[in-house]
Write an enzyme that holds these catalytic residues in place. Structure first.
Site, short mmCIF file in Angstrom:
data_model
loop_
_atom_site.label_atom_id
_atom_site.label_comp_id
_atom_site.label_asym_id
_atom_site.label_seq_id
_atom_site.Cartn_x
_atom_site.Cartn_y
_atom_site.Cartn_z
N HIS A 277 12.90 51.33 -0.22
CA HIS A 277 14.06 50.28 -0.37
C HIS A 277 13.81 49.08 -1.27
O HIS A 277 14.62 48.72 -2.13
CB HIS A 277 14.38 49.97 1.19
CG HIS A 277 15.26 48.84 1.01
ND1 HIS A 277 16.68 48.94 1.22
CD2 HIS A 277 14.81 47.37 1.41
CE1 HIS A 277 17.19 47.55 1.38
NE2 HIS A 277 16.21 46.72 0.97
N GLU A 278 12.32 48.62 -1.02
CA GLU A 278 11.93 47.43 -1.66
C GLU A 278 11.83 47.49 -3.22
O GLU A 278 12.21 46.97 -4.03
CB GLU A 278 10.60 46.88 -1.15
CG GLU A 278 10.79 46.45 0.38
CD GLU A 278 11.82 45.36 0.62
OE1 GLU A 278 12.10 44.53 -0.29
OE2 GLU A 278 12.41 45.41 1.73
N HIS B 214 15.01 47.57 -5.19
CA HIS B 214 15.27 46.10 -5.58
C HIS B 214 15.05 46.15 -7.11
O HIS B 214 15.66 45.51 -7.73
CB HIS B 214 14.87 45.13 -4.56
CG HIS B 214 15.77 44.91 -3.64
ND1 HIS B 214 17.19 44.55 -3.44
CD2 HIS B 214 15.52 45.08 -2.09
CE1 HIS B 214 17.62 44.25 -2.18
NE2 HIS B 214 16.49 44.89 -1.72
N GLU C 135 21.47 44.87 -1.08
CA GLU C 135 20.77 45.27 0.05
C GLU C 135 21.22 46.75 0.14
O GLU C 135 20.56 47.72 0.25
CB GLU C 135 21.10 44.68 1.55
CG GLU C 135 20.09 43.17 1.34
CD GLU C 135 18.82 43.26 1.26
OE1 GLU C 135 18.15 44.59 1.75
OE2 GLU C 135 18.14 42.75 0.40
#
Length: 224
Positions: A100-101, A104, A154
């Site tokens: 997920h990070e 970004h 997000e």
């Protein structure tokens, strides 16, 4: 502990040809392909950039802080606080967070935020010229522009993360379970439920539902 985190980060990066950790050889593009064109709809570049690519070198920083349940990534750096490891429980839970990070970074969300700030400042300036109260101006730009944009990023990172996990041969089904545990932790430390529209992140319980739907779609597409 650091070796554990580095192994997960390395696996995610090399599987999508996003670069390699310092001291490791970059993956061969013909073996793993890349994610450049796959995520262009989310703002990802269609070719290698300074943020990620076959020759990009990354560092991993593990911060020994058990009170901080967090992880983050910027182009070339992944930071993990040890407080999030018990919530992750295992390697696949950690992969869900780190994918997920890194998502970004793939979507270039930092650059997008900087560009968006110009728009927010412009809107605020116009409202000031119209003699709108400063407090009202701040609330309008925050609740109608800044926070919704943050939540959208997000959700984009959620989707990219599922695909990055899958390409790294991690079970993407670990992501909904991981964020369900995170949601339970949020409830235990918050004295009252916060309204989602006032948060930078979507509510964890809603993210679990959305991730489950996206996971079903991901598996369905893989079967076809």
């Amino acid at each position: 502990m650091s070796h554990h985190v580095r192994r997960v980060v390395s696996r995610i990066l090399t599987a999508s040809n996003l670069g390699a950790l310092h001291g490791e050889k970059p993956a061969h593009a013909t073996l793993f392909g890349d994610s450049f064109g796959e995520f262009s709809e989310f703002g990802a570049s269609t070719r290698p950039t300074e943020a990620y690519g076959p020759q990009k070198k990354w560092d991993v920083i593990v911060v020994d802080d058990k009170r901080t349940v967090n992880a983050m990534a910027t182009p070339g750096v992944v930071v993990v606080f040890t407080g999030i490891l018990p919530v992750c429980r295992d390697e696949e839970g950690l992969a869900a967070v780190l994918a997920h990070e890194i998502g970004h970074v793939v979507a270039r969300h930092t650059a997008e935020r900087i560009s968006s700030q110009t728009v927010w400042f412009g809107v605020a300036a116009i409202l000031q010229l119209l003699s709108v109260d400063y407090f009202i101006t701040q609330n309008l730009t925050t609740f109608l522009l800044e926070l919704p944009n943050s939540r959208m990023q997000e959700r984009e990172a959620d989707l990219i993360g599922l695909r990055l996990m899958s390409k790294a041969c991690y079970n993407p089904g670990a992501a909904p379970a991981m964020f369900e545990r995170l949601g339970q932790l949020e409830k235990s430390v918050m004295s009252r439920k916060a309204f989602e529209f006032a948060q930078t992140h979507p509510a964890s319980e809603n993210r679990v539902k959305v991730r489950s739907v996206r996971l079903e779609n991901l598996l369905r597409n893989a079967d076809t």
